[in-house]
Design a protein around this motif. Structure first.
Motif, PDB file in Angstrom:
ATOM      1  N   ALA A 175       0.846  -1.206   0.000  1.00 26.96           N
ATOM      2  CA  ALA A 175       0.000   0.000   0.000  1.00 26.96           C
ATOM      3  C   ALA A 175       0.879   1.253   0.000  1.00 26.96           C
ATOM      4  CB  ALA A 175      -0.931  -0.008   1.211  1.00 26.96           C
ATOM      5  N   ALA A 176       1.992   1.197   0.723  1.00 25.10           N
ATOM      6  CA  ALA A 176       2.900   2.351   0.789  1.00 25.10           C
ATOM      7  C   ALA A 176       3.419   2.702  -0.607  1.00 25.10           C
ATOM      8  CB  ALA A 176       4.060   2.057   1.735  1.00 25.10           C
ATOM      9  N   MET A 177       3.757   1.693  -1.386  1.00 23.83           N
ATOM     10  CA  MET A 177       4.216   1.954  -2.754  1.00 23.83           C
ATOM     11  C   MET A 177       3.105   2.605  -3.570  1.00 23.83           C
ATOM     12  SD  MET A 177       6.698   1.880  -4.875  1.00 23.83           S
ATOM     13  CE  MET A 177       7.968   0.636  -4.724  1.00 23.83           C
ATOM     14  N   GLY A 178       1.886   2.138  -3.386  1.00 20.78           N
ATOM     15  CA  GLY A 178       0.751   2.724  -4.092  1.00 20.78           C
ATOM     16  C   GLY A 178       0.554   4.185  -3.722  1.00 20.78           C
ATOM     17  N   LEU A 179       0.638   4.486  -2.419  1.00 21.99           N
ATOM     18  CA  LEU A 179       0.450   5.874  -1.972  1.00 21.99           C
ATOM     19  C   LEU A 179       1.541   6.774  -2.542  1.00 21.99           C
ATOM     20  CD1 LEU A 179      -0.682   5.140   1.693  1.00 21.99           C
ATOM     21  CD2 LEU A 179      -2.042   6.286  -0.083  1.00 21.99           C
ATOM     22  N   CYS A 180       2.771   6.269  -2.604  1.00 18.83           N
ATOM     23  CA  CYS A 180       3.857   7.050  -3.207  1.00 18.83           C
ATOM     24  C   CYS A 180       3.586   7.279  -4.694  1.00 18.83           C
ATOM     25  CB  CYS A 180       5.191   6.314  -3.073  1.00 18.83           C
ATOM     26  SG  CYS A 180       5.855   6.344  -1.417  1.00 18.83           S
ATOM     27  N   ASN A 181       3.241   6.227  -5.397  1.00 20.47           N
ATOM     28  CA  ASN A 181       3.074   6.330  -6.849  1.00 20.47           C
ATOM     29  C   ASN A 181       1.867   7.178  -7.248  1.00 20.47           C
ATOM     30  OD1 ASN A 181       5.329   4.810  -7.242  1.00 20.47           O
ATOM     31  ND2 ASN A 181       4.243   2.888  -7.644  1.00 20.47           N
ATOM     32  N   LEU A 182       0.822   7.129  -6.429  1.00 17.08           N
ATOM     33  CA  LEU A 182      -0.393   7.869  -6.763  1.00 17.08           C
ATOM     34  C   LEU A 182      -0.118   9.374  -6.840  1.00 17.08           C
ATOM     35  CD1 LEU A 182      -3.328   7.308  -7.454  1.00 17.08           C
ATOM     36  CD2 LEU A 182      -3.896   7.524  -5.030  1.00 17.08           C
ATOM     37  N   LYS A 183       0.834   9.828  -6.056  1.00 19.47           N
ATOM     38  CA  LYS A 183       1.224  11.240  -6.078  1.00 19.47           C
ATOM     39  C   LYS A 183       1.717  11.663  -7.473  1.00 19.47           C
ATOM     40  CE  LYS A 183       4.464  13.748  -3.593  1.00 19.47           C
ATOM     41  NZ  LYS A 183       5.593  13.758  -2.645  1.00 19.47           N
ATOM     42  N   TYR A 184       2.258  10.727  -8.220  1.00 26.63           N
ATOM     43  CA  TYR A 184       2.866  11.032  -9.525  1.00 26.63           C
ATOM     44  C   TYR A 184       2.014  10.597 -10.710  1.00 26.63           C
ATOM     45  CZ  TYR A 184       6.875  11.970  -6.621  1.00 26.63           C
ATOM     46  OH  TYR A 184       7.689  12.505  -5.662  1.00 26.63           O
ATOM     47  N   ILE A 185       0.792  10.120 -10.429  1.00 28.91           N
ATOM     48  CA  ILE A 185       0.032   9.445 -11.480  1.00 28.91           C
ATOM     49  C   ILE A 185      -0.280  10.358 -12.669  1.00 28.91           C
ATOM     50  CG2 ILE A 185      -2.254   9.759 -10.392  1.00 28.91           C
ATOM     51  CD1 ILE A 185      -1.011   6.649 -12.315  1.00 28.91           C
ATOM     52  N   ASP A 186      -0.591  11.621 -12.401  1.00 21.75           N
ATOM     53  CA  ASP A 186      -0.907  12.508 -13.530  1.00 21.75           C
ATOM     54  C   ASP A 186       0.323  12.726 -14.415  1.00 21.75           C
ATOM     55  OD1 ASP A 186      -3.573  12.742 -12.857  1.00 21.75           O
ATOM     56  OD2 ASP A 186      -3.237  14.489 -11.562  1.00 21.75           O
ATOM     57  N   GLU A 187       1.483  12.827 -13.784  1.00 23.30           N
ATOM     58  CA  GLU A 187       2.734  12.960 -14.549  1.00 23.30           C
ATOM     59  C   GLU A 187       3.020  11.689 -15.356  1.00 23.30           C
ATOM     60  OE1 GLU A 187       6.422  14.239 -12.447  1.00 23.30           O
ATOM     61  OE2 GLU A 187       4.996  14.921 -10.928  1.00 23.30           O
ATOM     62  N   ILE A 188       2.759  10.540 -14.722  1.00 24.34           N
ATOM     63  CA  ILE A 188       3.012   9.256 -15.394  1.00 24.34           C
ATOM     64  C   ILE A 188       2.146   9.151 -16.653  1.00 24.34           C
ATOM     65  CG2 ILE A 188       2.704   6.743 -15.176  1.00 24.34           C
ATOM     66  CD1 ILE A 188       3.433   7.064 -12.161  1.00 24.34           C
ATOM     67  N   ILE A 189       0.860   9.488 -16.500  1.00 28.69           N
ATOM     68  CA  ILE A 189      -0.069   9.371 -17.637  1.00 28.69           C
ATOM     69  C   ILE A 189       0.289  10.397 -18.726  1.00 28.69           C
ATOM     70  CG2 ILE A 189      -2.496   9.643 -18.344  1.00 28.69           C
ATOM     71  CD1 ILE A 189      -3.265   8.345 -15.649  1.00 28.69           C
ATOM     72  N   ALA A 190       0.639  11.609 -18.313  1.00 31.86           N
ATOM     73  CA  ALA A 190       0.988  12.640 -19.295  1.00 31.86           C
ATOM     74  C   ALA A 190       2.255  12.252 -20.064  1.00 31.86           C
ATOM     75  CB  ALA A 190       1.189  13.981 -18.588  1.00 31.86           C
TER      76      ALA A 190
END
Ligand SMILES: *Cc1c(COP(=O)(O)O)cnc(C)c1O
Length: 361
Positions: A231-246
């Motif tokens: 879950a910790a990895m998910g919470l970290c990655n979710l912060k960057y999700i818009d950048e990842i998709i863009a």
């Protein structure tokens, strides 16, 4: 450095370590801990969903869905997907009936679903292939007419939206994967999404061995929980999700530009679908051409993947031999080129130059 079909997004190490420090302080590693609950909340908020259950992986999410909806007999599904779409159906003692795909969308062809329905059919399990939404309106109409349940294998569809709603909001239930190779990941992980609160409650119980209380069990369950570390990895990655998709969208556009003019085909995205650019599949004129391109790229340490090959209707354990010529043909000619956050423009240029050179001779 190898250029693989994908590389996982990794958040700044210090951000992950800060979550780990919390976990160490709490001494709470799994069993519905605070990080797992927070991830569920944040995902529901980000995706605009009422219900979402964080589970072990996408395969368990599919199995929980099939169980919780009481599916039996035959399940109509797509031959053009990852093997887990079919294997989970067989694992749950149902019989997959393969319906061919549309050569444009690469998703199950709604025009061919009705002719495959028999009195034993209980559901449709369709994949939003490469993140392109299935024709959910047509599928829902067919399902309603024949009283079938609909499960979407939405393993590729994180971030895809349609008519303003998350791809996960369609069907009776969506199962998704947060595996390290996917656009959003928790190392290993997945989720079940549904609209019905009763169905949610049932999946939640099944995820936790069938416990209704520490000493009571309503029905058979499995261990489908996930951990605080994931879950910790998910919470970290979710912060960057818009950048990842863009970033993926940008690289996808660059590929399209660089490959313009070549005799290759592309998946057609459903109109009005806000596509997540999860993959960059290219369809070549023949398998021989694909193999030549693969060989050239491999010689330069570039490793695209044959998603999806073989066509699942060719699996030995699928007993009913359904006729799926389009899936069989496309699965031989399609290649997913490298696409991930840290891929550079120069690397895309290199891949495209090598493809140009191969196709010229
Ligand atoms: C990745 C994937 C799965 C399986 O997910 P896991 O989390 O690896 O179990 C299922 N279906 C499709 C289409 C996938 O791509």
């Amino acid at each position: 450095m190898n250029i693989n079909v994908t590389k996982p997004f990794l958040p700044p190490l210090a951000e992950y370590q800060a979550f780990l420090a919390d976990v160490w302080r709490r001494e709470w590693l799994t069993n519905h801990g605070p990080l797992s609950s927070e991830l569920e909340l944040r995902l529901k908020d980000y995706l605009g969903l009422d219900h979402l259950l964080f589970v072990t992986n996408g395969t368990i999410a599919l199995q929980l869905g099939i169980r919780a909806l009481n599916l039996t007999g035959e399940i109509i599904t797509t031959p053009f997907s990852y093997v887990a779409t079919t294997s989970t159906i067989v694992w749950e003692h149902c019989a997959p009936r393969m319906v061919d795909i549309s050569p444009d969308s690469l998703n199950i062809d709604p025009n061919k679903i009705e002719e495959a329905i028999t009195e034993k059919t209980s559901a449709i399990v369709a994949t939003h292939v490469f993140g392109n939404l299935c024709d959910v309106g047509r599928i829902e109409a067919i399902a309603r007419k024949h009283r079938l349940k609909v499960i979407y294998d939405a393993a590729h569809a994180f971030g895809t939206r349609y008519h303003g709603r998350s791809a996960f909001a369609y069907g009776d239930l969506s199962a998704t994967s947060f595996h390290a190779t996917k656009l959003f990941h928790t190392v290993e992980g997945g989720a079940v999404v549904c609209r019905s609160p009763e169905l949610l409650k049932r999946v939640a119980q099944m995820r936790n061995f069938g416990h209704v209380s520490p000493t009571e069990f309503d029905e058979v369950g499995i261990n489908g929980k996930n951990s605080e570390i994931h879950a910790a990895m998910g919470l970290c990655n979710l912060k960057y999700i818009d950048e990842i998709i863009a970033r993926r969208g940008e690289l996808f556009g660059l590929y399209k530009e660089r490959l313009a003019g070549l005799p290759v085909g592309y998946q057609k995205i459903l109109p009005e679908c806000e596509y997540n650019h999860a993959y960059f599949p290219v369809i070549f004129e023949s398998e021989a051409t694909l193999l030549r391109v693969m060989a050239t790229l491999n010689a330069h340490s570039i490793n695209p993947r044959r998603y999806f090959y073989p066509s699942l209707s060719e699996l030995d354990y699928v007993s009913q031999r359904d006729f799926t010529p389009i899936s069989n043909d496309i699965s031989r000619r399609i290649l997913c080129l490298p696409l991930y956050f840290s891929l550079s423009h120069e690397e895309v240029d290199l891949v495209c130059r090598l493809i140009h050179r191969t196709l010229k001779y």
